[in-house]
Design a protein around this motif. Structure first.
Motif, PDB file in Angstrom:
ATOM      1  N   ASN A  10       5.497 -30.115  -0.781  1.00  0.00           N
ATOM      2  CA  ASN A  10       4.312 -30.184  -1.643  1.00  0.00           C
ATOM      3  C   ASN A  10       3.419 -28.959  -1.480  1.00  0.00           C
ATOM      4  O   ASN A  10       2.706 -28.574  -2.420  1.00  0.00           O
ATOM      5  CB  ASN A  10       3.512 -31.450  -1.332  1.00  0.00           C
ATOM      6  CG  ASN A  10       4.274 -32.714  -1.699  1.00  0.00           C
ATOM      7  OD1 ASN A  10       5.174 -32.690  -2.526  1.00  0.00           O
ATOM      8  ND2 ASN A  10       3.898 -33.830  -1.076  1.00  0.00           N
ATOM      9  N   PHE A  11       3.457 -28.359  -0.294  1.00  0.00           N
ATOM     10  CA  PHE A  11       2.640 -27.172  -0.036  1.00  0.00           C
ATOM     11  C   PHE A  11       3.292 -25.916  -0.622  1.00  0.00           C
ATOM     12  O   PHE A  11       2.620 -25.067  -1.229  1.00  0.00           O
ATOM     13  CB  PHE A  11       2.446 -27.006   1.473  1.00  0.00           C
ATOM     14  CG  PHE A  11       1.749 -25.733   1.861  1.00  0.00           C
ATOM     15  CD1 PHE A  11       0.390 -25.568   1.640  1.00  0.00           C
ATOM     16  CD2 PHE A  11       2.465 -24.684   2.436  1.00  0.00           C
ATOM     17  CE1 PHE A  11      -0.255 -24.384   1.988  1.00  0.00           C
ATOM     18  CE2 PHE A  11       1.830 -23.503   2.795  1.00  0.00           C
ATOM     19  CZ  PHE A  11       0.471 -23.354   2.567  1.00  0.00           C
ATOM     20  N   SER A  47       5.837 -25.668  -2.980  1.00  0.00           N
ATOM     21  CA  SER A  47       6.207 -25.702  -4.404  1.00  0.00           C
ATOM     22  C   SER A  47       5.170 -25.042  -5.311  1.00  0.00           C
ATOM     23  O   SER A  47       5.524 -24.218  -6.166  1.00  0.00           O
ATOM     24  CB  SER A  47       6.467 -27.133  -4.850  1.00  0.00           C
ATOM     25  OG  SER A  47       7.613 -27.649  -4.226  1.00  0.00           O
ATOM     26  N   PRO A  48       3.862 -25.363  -5.166  1.00  0.00           N
ATOM     27  CA  PRO A  48       2.861 -24.683  -6.017  1.00  0.00           C
ATOM     28  C   PRO A  48       2.826 -23.175  -5.772  1.00  0.00           C
ATOM     29  O   PRO A  48       2.599 -22.399  -6.704  1.00  0.00           O
ATOM     30  CB  PRO A  48       1.539 -25.342  -5.593  1.00  0.00           C
ATOM     31  CG  PRO A  48       1.920 -26.648  -4.991  1.00  0.00           C
ATOM     32  CD  PRO A  48       3.230 -26.396  -4.320  1.00  0.00           C
ATOM     33  N   ILE A  49       3.032 -22.767  -4.503  1.00  0.00           N
ATOM     34  CA  ILE A  49       3.048 -21.334  -4.188  1.00  0.00           C
ATOM     35  C   ILE A  49       4.204 -20.660  -4.917  1.00  0.00           C
ATOM     36  O   ILE A  49       4.063 -19.575  -5.487  1.00  0.00           O
ATOM     37  CB  ILE A  49       3.171 -21.111  -2.663  1.00  0.00           C
ATOM     38  CG1 ILE A  49       1.952 -21.687  -1.947  1.00  0.00           C
ATOM     39  CG2 ILE A  49       3.345 -19.630  -2.354  1.00  0.00           C
ATOM     40  CD1 ILE A  49       2.029 -21.593  -0.436  1.00  0.00           C
ATOM     41  N   SER A  50       5.374 -21.328  -4.903  1.00  0.00           N
ATOM     42  CA  SER A  50       6.551 -20.785  -5.583  1.00  0.00           C
ATOM     43  C   SER A  50       6.278 -20.615  -7.076  1.00  0.00           C
ATOM     44  O   SER A  50       6.627 -19.592  -7.678  1.00  0.00           O
ATOM     45  CB  SER A  50       7.742 -21.721  -5.363  1.00  0.00           C
ATOM     46  OG  SER A  50       8.880 -21.238  -6.036  1.00  0.00           O
ATOM     47  N   LYS A  51       5.636 -21.578  -7.695  1.00  0.00           N
ATOM     48  CA  LYS A  51       5.332 -21.504  -9.124  1.00  0.00           C
ATOM     49  C   LYS A  51       4.374 -20.351  -9.429  1.00  0.00           C
ATOM     50  O   LYS A  51       4.517 -19.656 -10.437  1.00  0.00           O
ATOM     51  CB  LYS A  51       4.726 -22.828  -9.600  1.00  0.00           C
ATOM     52  CG  LYS A  51       5.732 -23.984  -9.626  1.00  0.00           C
ATOM     53  CD  LYS A  51       5.074 -25.278 -10.081  1.00  0.00           C
ATOM     54  CE  LYS A  51       6.079 -26.427 -10.093  1.00  0.00           C
ATOM     55  NZ  LYS A  51       5.465 -27.712 -10.497  1.00  0.00           N
ATOM     56  N   LYS A  52       3.389 -20.153  -8.543  1.00  0.00           N
ATOM     57  CA  LYS A  52       2.436 -19.055  -8.732  1.00  0.00           C
ATOM     58  C   LYS A  52       3.119 -17.693  -8.614  1.00  0.00           C
ATOM     59  O   LYS A  52       2.808 -16.760  -9.368  1.00  0.00           O
ATOM     60  CB  LYS A  52       1.319 -19.160  -7.692  1.00  0.00           C
ATOM     61  CG  LYS A  52       0.367 -20.336  -7.902  1.00  0.00           C
ATOM     62  CD  LYS A  52      -0.477 -20.156  -9.149  1.00  0.00           C
ATOM     63  CE  LYS A  52      -1.494 -21.287  -9.294  1.00  0.00           C
ATOM     64  NZ  LYS A  52      -2.283 -21.154 -10.540  1.00  0.00           N
ATOM     65  N   TRP A  54       5.046 -17.096 -11.726  1.00  0.00           N
ATOM     66  CA  TRP A  54       4.096 -16.808 -12.808  1.00  0.00           C
ATOM     67  C   TRP A  54       3.659 -15.342 -12.754  1.00  0.00           C
ATOM     68  O   TRP A  54       3.619 -14.649 -13.778  1.00  0.00           O
ATOM     69  CB  TRP A  54       2.889 -17.720 -12.686  1.00  0.00           C
ATOM     70  CG  TRP A  54       1.803 -17.423 -13.689  1.00  0.00           C
ATOM     71  CD1 TRP A  54       1.716 -17.873 -14.970  1.00  0.00           C
ATOM     72  CD2 TRP A  54       0.668 -16.570 -13.486  1.00  0.00           C
ATOM     73  NE1 TRP A  54       0.598 -17.368 -15.583  1.00  0.00           N
ATOM     74  CE2 TRP A  54      -0.067 -16.563 -14.703  1.00  0.00           C
ATOM     75  CE3 TRP A  54       0.197 -15.826 -12.408  1.00  0.00           C
ATOM     76  CZ2 TRP A  54      -1.245 -15.827 -14.847  1.00  0.00           C
ATOM     77  CZ3 TRP A  54      -0.969 -15.085 -12.562  1.00  0.00           C
ATOM     78  CH2 TRP A  54      -1.676 -15.092 -13.770  1.00  0.00           C
TER      79      TRP A  54
END
Length: 436
Positions: A182-183, A185-190, A193
């Motif tokens: 959960n920590f 995954s958002p970093i990977s998406k950023k 992007w």
């Protein structure tokens, strides 16, 4: 028409054409100095080298910016993939299978290069004194200093790969691993992007790279060694459209469909002469095509160091070419020795500055029958052949990932069909806009 002007492929192709025109008709401007001396700036784990020429500055700044994303993406992809996979035996199985695949396919590439070079004989009739070479001492010295420890130490990508695997394995047994997912995954998406935004600058990098190559070396440089270049390009095309075709055909996947799917990345590699420039984008596209995150994370970075099909073909052909130039007859035993040496030395090409030339120098030094000074013959046209090497390496790693994903039942064919149909729909829209 609006769809055409927002298509990255259109702009990269346009930039390549403009770069060729600028380099050919106005080389003085393309090679115009912007600084008296080169300046190196360190940023995190990547190094920006500001070149002294206008065109190479554009290319190098783009490649250096993309390099910033390679190691974070590899780290996040592998770590998340292994944690999600859960089965550590499967991780080891995929890694072992990838290495076996790499060795088999690069050996096939090596043999094809030697066979074609012996059949077409591009080195016959080349007059050595008519070709001006450069300083080869830096390559021969580096070849003498080459070691596998240094190879690993200088190859940050391999280091990140190892750290990510170890961390992923450790966290896969951690009770709170979902919190880690959960920590991260958002970093990977950023990160992805941000990569998409940087890739919008690809036309600038392609323009600068092509303008620099044509301006510095010129079309005339190709004439003395035109037969060698033609032979190398023909052999690599043969490898892609025969060997890689049948590898994908085994799982009923269209090579042509795959090439159209990654066409933007191929144009970027062509314009910049660097597979690194499109490596992060390839990883993302392979996932979107249906390959599992864990397989992509393991195979692509490992293949970048050990699955260099294009480099292997070039090295084998260069050795045979130089033997023909200097009228050195190689018997079967010596050819088998060359194959054996290149099977080992070619694996270190990606991690060494000067790549192909240093590996080639070490190979010539090892067999001790072909003058190492012959490297000077290849310096002038190496840049023009680097595009073919980079593209072949790039396609080869993509095909390897797709094949291993299928072999491990880690491939979603529905995603592939959707991705291929989307590309075809985009092509039709662009074609209609051009006609209208």
């Amino acid at each position: 028409m609006k769809k055409l002007f927002t298509n990255l492929t259109f702009w990269v192709l346009t930039a390549i054409i403009l770069g060729v025109l600028l380099g050919h008709y106005n080389p003085e401007f393309a090679l115009k100095p912007i600084l008296e001396k080169g300046v190196k700036l360190n940023l995190f784990i990547s190094e920006f080298e500001i070149k002294t020429t206008f065109s190479e500055f554009l290319s190098s700044i783009f490649i250096s910016t993309v390099k910033l994303f390679i190691n974070p993406i590899i780290f996040l992809t592998i770590t998340l993939g292994i944690i999600s996979m859960g089965d550590l035996k499967k991780v080891g199985k995929v890694g072992a299978k990838a290495l076996i695949y790499f060795e088999i396919v690069t050996t096939v590439a090596l043999i094809i290069g030697i066979l074609v070079a012996n059949i077409l004989r591009p080195g016959d009739g080349v007059v050595t004194q008519d070709i001006k070479g450069g300083d080869i001492s830096k390559y021969t010295q580096s070849a003498e200093q080459f070691s596998w420890v240094k190879f690993f130490w200088d190859n940050v990508t391999l280091q990140v790969l190892v750290v990510a695997i170890v961390l992923g394995v450790a966290l896969s047994n951690y009770s709170g691993r979902q919190a880690v997912v959960n920590f991260l995954s958002p970093i990977s998406k950023k990160v992805f992007w941000a990569l998409h935004k940087v890739m919008l600058l690809a036309p600038i990098g392609a323009f600068g790279g092509m303008a620099f190559t044509i301006a510095k070396y010129g079309i005339k440089t190709l004439l003395p060694l035109a037969k060698l270049m033609g032979t190398v390009y023909t052999t690599m095309a043969l490898f892609i459209f025969v060997v890689l075709y049948f590898i994908l055909r085994y799982y009923k996947i269209s090579l042509w469909g795959f090439l159209k799917y990654i066409r933007e990345e191929l144009l970027i590699v062509l314009g910049t002469s660097s597979s690194e420039a499109a490596l992060p984008s390839l990883m993302e596209k392979l996932e979107e095509m249906g390959c599992s995150k864990s397989v992509v994370g393991l195979v692509v970075p490992a293949g970048y160091s050990f699955n260099l099909d294009g480099t292997t073909i070039y090295l084998s052909m260069a050795v045979i070419f130089l033997a023909q130039v200097f009228n050195v007859h190689l018997d079967i035993q010596q050819i088998l020795t060359i194959i054996g040496i290149l099977m080992v030395t070619s694996k270190g090409a990606a991690g060494v500055t000067g790549s192909g030339f240093i590996v080639l120098a070490s190979t010539l030094t090892a067999i001790k029958v072909i003058p190492v000074e012959g490297l000077a013959l290849l310096l002038g046209v190496d840049r023009f052949m680097s595009e073919a090497r980079a593209i072949t390496n790039f396609i080869g790693n993509g095909v390897a990932t797709v094949w291993i994903s299928n072999n491990e039942n880690e491939f979603d064919r529905n995603k592939m069909n959707y991705a291929f149909k989307h590309i075809e729909a985009t092509e039709n829209i662009i074609t209609d806009n051009i006609k209208n």
